[in-house]
Each structure stands twice: as structure tokens, then as C-alpha cells.
Design a protein around this motif. Structure first.
Motif, short mmCIF file in Angstrom:
data_model
loop_
_atom_site.label_atom_id
_atom_site.label_comp_id
_atom_site.label_asym_id
_atom_site.label_seq_id
_atom_site.Cartn_x
_atom_site.Cartn_y
_atom_site.Cartn_z
N CYS A 140 0.83 -1.21 0.00
CA CYS A 140 0.00 0.00 0.00
C CYS A 140 0.86 1.26 0.00
O CYS A 140 0.54 2.24 -0.65
N SER A 141 1.96 1.18 0.77
CA SER A 141 2.73 2.41 0.93
C SER A 141 3.72 2.61 -0.21
O SER A 141 4.18 3.70 -0.44
N VAL B 47 2.86 5.04 -2.79
CA VAL B 47 2.84 6.35 -2.12
C VAL B 47 4.26 6.83 -1.93
O VAL B 47 4.60 7.98 -2.19
N MET B 48 5.14 5.89 -1.49
CA MET B 48 6.52 6.27 -1.26
C MET B 48 7.16 6.80 -2.55
O MET B 48 7.86 7.78 -2.54
N GLN C 170 5.91 8.31 -4.75
CA GLN C 170 5.34 9.61 -5.12
C GLN C 170 5.77 10.71 -4.16
O GLN C 170 5.38 11.84 -4.30
N SER C 171 6.59 10.32 -3.16
CA SER C 171 6.78 11.28 -2.08
C SER C 171 7.76 12.39 -2.44
O SER C 171 8.15 13.16 -1.59
#
Lengths: 160, 542
Positions: B13-14, B17-18, B20-21
Motif C-alpha cells: 500500500c505504501s 505512495v513512497m 510519489q513522495s
């Protein structure tokens, strides 16, 4: 396990705070294309105001900002970007119109309303305040005299 | 085991997101909403009718979702039923605008509905303005490609929107623009800036006409430049369209062309704008039978001033698609602050003159009568269509008191533009005073007068507006047609209104009679048709 969850959450929140202005092509007076995703002010607040030469309240609003601009920049480092939505009927007037009024803002042409649509602006004037991370923190539709004071309060809060 | 699965799940899940950080956004949903609803009343004098529904409403809502390089959007529109003054063809509801788009540094493509403009729009402009009831969006495929710095290529295939349907014709277009200062490093820092561009647009419509042999493919070309050096600017565009018989030109086969020129110069507080324009048989639609605002592929801007004071805008001008020639000159001069004439805060003077004539057409001695007429490029006829001379003075007297004065003279060829009524000559005066009573309280008094011997005669208009920043406004307006030759038609068009603004939201209530035109009240400008009744408007940006 808990720490993993925590890390994940941190990543989520980090991402939520890092936004970007929607990307659309606008033009400089010289006809050069500029992407709005490049708009930035070194982490300081930024005001984006949609206006047109044929819109009386818009011109009043920008006159009011212009009267205060020097002080605002000095105190908060704010940058004002004025987006003219004049189409090719009147976009040719914008350059001399702005110079004669002595507006010191960055002015761009949005002749076919690409950026206006990307920012979901229904009518002009419409003004956004963007924080140092590119996030829209405040907006206002229409202008009446004195509205610039509310905007300045919001800029001050950001600049703290 | 459960722990491992859970960890993997959380990691999975992360991960996106990571990655994209680095400052790129997570998904973001934005949009706006706008509605206007009327309750109609009858007024037999000004000729307003109560529709069978009693109340009518136009509304739309845009939703836009962005995720990294992807954007998706849709607009719901509802006309239940369509407000008076807008075309009834829209009655009903639907989602006529929806798109998916992907963009990276070089390439952007959009599938679904889209808007675009080539150059000044002489051969292609898809746009929308809900206040005008205008929307000629394409449905199809749109590609933008920047292969090299300063090189911008665009291509599209699509059919155009007409109400909730699509028109018959297929439109194909390609446009290229070159920013010479960006392309050549040696030019990057010189003072002169030059952008050149050009495009081609072609439409296809199957010929099902039994009487005429119509061209199924019609092409139009355009070339343009934009030169700027310091405070001097010069730009122009020329467009040419090959044979395109249509309802607009009475099915003649003559080619069309158009030219636009714009020169600007400013120095200090002085500025000047000069415009020139030529249009000959340049209406360009994706269906040859279409009329009015429907299925236009291109846009021919008027080069007359777009007035916002109601009486100054009484006789507005729109381009004659079949032919016209015009010029416009505008001067700005700001008298310096703290000077004898400029006063404490300075004074801005604007002078504007525009004049539009018909073009010179020759119909005798035609070798081929399907051409309709012949003409010389830039040959102007004596027939005046419109002219407008106006002077505007804006002055801030004190921190609290501001004034605007406008004087205008207009000649309006109603005979040709509307098909009846001869030429109207009108003089207009405007005095707009605003006074700040308290920090947040402002009162504005706007008076206008229009004098004419023709049309509906003289008008006087007064408006009082009271605003309390940042939320409230109240207004009272009356336009009185006191000079109408017919005593029964000496009508007061009055409106009372109030509104509340907060952030991106606005709600406004009005009651009264509206005369056609552009109205700006409480901070927003829009085009309105004539009507009588009570109405509410709500708009929101989120």
C-alpha cells in the motif's frame, strides 16, 4: 508492526501536504507558452487572481492589490500572478492596459480558459491563495471594496 | 504468517505512495457547481411570458480528479427546462463532457471531450461559456507533443457538440508553434522575442444534398507570428479557407480568408494599441446546414470594445462572419500621482475608437456564378456597420472616494446586423461614484444616460449598491426608457438583489425585470437575456 503502520501513515500525510497547482498552458505577453505547473515562489505564499479587461470588479480588485503590493512583498514575500481570461477579442490590449495601470504582477494570458477550467473557476474575479507547498489554502469569488484586507490577513497567517 | 502478510500488504500500500513522495500529488478531487433558477412573471408591456413550467433552471457541476500524470473529468449538465433566453435544444440532463488525459514532459493525450484553440482561433477554437449558452467542445482524440524545447505540436480528430448530441461532420486539425528564442540557444538572451506558428483544419461531411454537388472535405489553413521587443509588440495571423458552401454564405463556392493584426507599445504610464482586421466569407462549421452559435469550428473575434456599463453596452457588436473590415485604436495615459492634474492618487485616461465596415463585393461579370461574388483583398465598402468612440477617466480622489466617468458615441447599423431598424446613433454618459463609509462598508452610485433619436429612444439608469466586505452585497437598480416614442413603452426595468459570498461559495437572490445585455452586480459579470421574475443563483468551487 505498529511502527510500520506509523511509517505508512507518515508517508500518507507527507504526500497530502505536497500538492501542485494544476497544469495548463498559458501565455506570456510575448506569446511564449508557459506551464502553470512551473508557478512557484520559493516556498513563500502566492496569489493567483483570475481577471479580464472587461470586468470592472476584477480591475478594482487588482488596483487594490497594486496599491498595497510593495508593502505586502516586503512584509511577507508574497507573489501575485494575474491570469487574464480575455480571449483574442481583447487579449491584445492586456499588455498596455497593465502597464498604464502600473501593475507589477506577473501577468499571463489564458485565452481559451484552459487554466480557468483546471482551477474550476466559474466566473471572474476569482482569487486563490497558495501556500509554499503549492496547496490552495483560501479562495474568494467576486470582489467588493475591502476584500483585500481579508486576503492580506490570510497571507500574513501563511507567512508566519 | 499473518504478520508477514500484513507487513507485505502495508508495504504494498505504501510503495506507490513512497515513490510519489518527491512532491507529486496523491489523488485530488476538485470541481465546481453552478445553478440558476427563475420563477417567471408575465409582463405584457415588455413582452415576457410565463412558461408552462412556471419555473426553469440551468445547472452544471464539474468534477475533476488528478492523480500524478493522469486527469479525469466530467461535467453533468441539467436544463429543467432551459432558462428563457437560452436555446431550448438543451432541455434535459446528461453528461456531455467527460475525458481522460495523460501527460508527461513531452506528450499529452486526451480521449473524450476537449477544448482547444489554434493561434487566435481563426481556423479552430473549441470553447465554452455557460453564461452565453455556448459550447462547441470536441469529442474525439487530442494529442500534444513537445519533441524539443520551444516546439509545440498539436493534433486532433473529433466531432462537435450540439446540445446533448454530436454534429455530423468530422474535424481533423494539426497545429505547430515554434518559439525561436527557445529553440536556438544563440537567441535565448536577445531582446527580440519571436514565436511563429501555423495550422491546418479539415472537416469531412458526407454530401447528401440532391441539388448541389457539395465538397465533402473542406480545408482551412492559417499562419501567424508574435514579435515582441521590450515594450513594443506586433502580432498577426492570416487564414484561408477553400470552397465551403453553407447556410451562412447561401451555398456559394468562393474561398474565404481573414487577417488579424495587433500592434502595441507602452512607455511609462502611456500605452497604445492598434488593431486591424479583415474577414471575407470565413464562417466555418462542421455541418454546412448549421446556423446561429451551432457547430462553429473557428472564432472570429470582434475588434470593438466589450463594454460593461449596461447602457454603453446597449448596442454591442459581433463579427459578421460573411465579411467585414475593421480598425481599432486605444490610448492609455495615467497622470502621475501627486501631480497638478493627476491628484493625490493619479488619474487614468483611456481613449478608444473602433470602426467596422462591410467589404467591397463585385457581382457583375462573374465567369462562374456559383462563386457568388468576387472581391479584392482588403477592399472596403462605404457601408458602415459599427463605430464607437469613447473616453473613460478613472480617478481616486481620496482613500475613500473614487469616480469613473465615461462618454461614448456609437453608430450601429441595425439594418444589417439585425435585419431591421436603419442606423442607430447613440450618445452615452456614465458617472460611477464609490465611497467607503467604514472599513468594510462601501456604497456605490452608478448613473448612466443614453440619448438617441432612433430605436427605443432615450434611457436613464441608476444603481445603488451597498457592500459589506467580505460577505454581503445589496443592490437596487432601475433602467428607465423615458424617451420611448410610444408612451406605453416608457418602462422601468428595476431589479433588487442581494448576495452572500464565502470562500468559493456564492448565493444571490434577485427580483425584477432584466433587459438584455451584460450585467455586473456585486462583483460578477455575465451576459443576461431579457426576463421578468425572481431568481436565485448558487455557485461553488471546491
Amino acid at each position: 508492526m505498529k511502527s510500520l503502520l506509523f511509517v505508512t501513515l507518515v508517508f500518507f500525510t507527507l504526500n497530502l501536504s505536497a500538492q501542485q497547482i494544476p497544469s495548463a498552458d498559458v501565455k506570456k505577453m510575448s506569446g511564449e507558452t508557459v506551464s502553470t505547473s512551473t508557478f512557484q515562489n520559493d516556498g513563500k505564499p502566492m496569489v493567483i487572481s483570475f481577471w479580464a479587461t472587461w470586468c470592472k470588479p476584477c480591475v478594482k480588485e487588482l488596483n487594490a492589490y497594486s496599491d498595497n503590493y510593495e508593502d505586502w512583498v516586503e512584509e511577507t514575500g508574497v507573489k501575485i500572478i494575474a491570469i487574464s481570461i480575455d480571449d483574442t477579442r481583447s487579449s491584445g490590449r492586456v499588455g498596455p492596459y497593465v502597464n498604464a495601470r502600473g501593475w507589477e504582477f506577473d501577468v499571463y494570458l489564458d485565452e481559451n480558459a484552459n487554466f480557468k477550467r483546471a482551477m474550476n473557476v466559474p466566473n471572474v474575479p476569482h482569487t486563490f491563495l497558495i501556500d509554499g507547498n503549492g496547496k490552495i489554502v483560501w479562495q474568494h469569488t467576486s470582489y467588493v471594496e475591502g476584500d483585500e484586507e481579508e486576503l492580506y490577513q490570510k497571507i500574513l497567517e501563511l507567512a508566519k | 504468517m499473518r504478520k508477514i502478510i500484513l507487513s507485505i500488504l502495508i508495504l504494498a500500500c505504501s510503495l506507490p505512495v513512497m515513490s510519489q513522495s518527491d512532491g507529486k500529488p496523491v489523488g485530488r478531487l476538485t470541481g465546481n457547481f453552478n445553478m440558476e433558477a427563475w420563477y417567471y412573471l408575465k409582463d405584457s408591456v415588455i413582452g415576457t411570458e410565463v412558461p408552462p413550467e412556471k419555473t426553469l433552471m440551468n445547472a452544471y457541476g464539474n468534477f475533476r480528479y488528478e492523480y500524478g500524470n493522469f486527469t479525469a473529468g466530467l461535467r453533468f449538465e441539467g436544463y429543467l427546462n432551459t432558462l428563457q433566453g437560452f436555446e431550448k435544444g438543451n432541455d434535459g440532463t446528461g453528461i456531455p463532457y467527460r475525458f481522460l488525459s495523460y501527460k508527461n514532459d513531452e506528450l499529452q493525450f486526451t480521449v473524450g471531450n476537449f477544448y482547444d484553440q489554434f493561434g487566435n482561433g481563426l481556423i479552430l477554437r473549441a470553447w465554452e461559456d455557460k453564461n452565453l449558452g455556448y459550447d462547441n467542445a470536441f469529442e474525439g482524440v487530442h494529442v500534444k507533443y513537445n519533441p524539443y524545447k520551444g516546439v509545440y505540436l498539436k493534433g486532433l480528430y473529433g466531432r462537435q457538440r450540439i446540445f446533448f448530441e454530436l454534429g455530423d461532420g468530422i474535424v481533423r486539425g494539426f497545429d505547430a508553434e515554434f518559439n525561436l528564442n527557445e529553440i536556438f540557444d544563440t537567441l535565448s538572451s536577445i531582446k527580440s522575442r519571436l514565436v511563429i506558428g501555423g495550422g491546418i483544419v479539415s472537416k469531412y461531411q458526407k454530401d447528401e444534398n440532391l441539388q448541389y454537388n457539395l465538397p465533402e472535405n473542406v480545408a482551412a489553413f492559417a499562419g501567424r507570428f508574435n514579435y515582441k521587443r521590450g515594450m513594443f509588440g506586433l502580432k498577426g495571423e492570416y487564414a484561408h479557407k477553400i470552397n465551403d458552401p453553407s447556410a451562412d454564405n447561401n451555398l456559394i463556392y468562393k474561398d474565404g480568408n481573414a487577417l488579424l493584426l495587433n500592434a502595441t507599445w507602452s512607455k511609462g504610464t502611456f500605452g497604445v494599441v492598434l488593431d486591424g482586421k479583415w474577414v471575407d466569407n470565413m464562417s466555418f462549421r462542421s455541418d454546412y446546414k448549421a446556423v446561429e452559435k451551432n457547430l462553429l469550428i473557428n472564432y472570429l473575434p470582434a475588434i470593438t470594445q466589450n463594454h460593461t456599463y449596461a447602457l454603453a453596452a446597449m448596442y454591442p457588436y459581433a463579427t459578421q462572419l460573411t465579411g467585414e473590415a475593421g480598425v481599432q485604436a486605444e490610448l492609455y495615459y495615467r497622470l502621475k500621482k501627486k501631480s497638478l492634474l493627476g491628484g493625490k492618487y493619479g488619474t487614468l485616461i483611456t481613449l478608444n475608437y473602433s470602426r467596422v465596415h462591410d467589404i467591397e463585393r463585385e457581382t457583375e461579370g462573374l465567369s462562374n456564378d456559383t462563386l457568388g461574388y468576387t472581391d479584392q483583398f482588403l477592399a472596403i465598402s462605404d457601408e458602415l456597420l459599427y463605430d464607437d468612440f469613447n473616453l473613460k477617466i478613472e480617478r481616486k480622489f481620496t482613500k475613500k472616494f473614487k469616480a469613473v466617468l465615461v462618454a461614448q458615441h456609437v453608430s450601429y447599423n441595425k439594418q444589417i446586423i439585425e435585419g431591421k431598424g436603419g442606423i442607430v446613433y447613440a450618445k452615452t454618459g456614465v458617472l460611477d461614484l464609490s465611497y467607503r463609509l467604514m472599513r468594510r462598508h462601501t456604497v456605490r452610485l452608478e448613473q448612466q444616460i443614453l440619448l438617441t433619436e432612433q430605436d427605443r429612444g432615450d434611457w436613464y439608469s441608476a444603481m445603488v449598491e451597498y457592500t459589506i466586505s467580505p460577505h454581503w452585497f445589496f443592490s437596487l437598480m432601475d433602467q428607465y426608457n423615458y424617451g420611448n416614442e410610444d408612451k406605453d413603452l416608457r418602462v422601468h426595468y428595476y431589479t433588487v438583489g442581494m448576495g452572500y459570498n464565502k470562500g468559493g461559495n456564492r448565493i444571490q437572490l434577485n427580483f425584477g425585470k432584466q433587459r438584455e445585455g451584460i450585467v455586473c452586480v456585486g462583483g460578477v459579470c455575465r451576459q443576461v437575456p431579457s426576463a421578468y421574475g425572481a431568481y436565485v443563483t448558487i455557485s461553488s468551487t471546491f
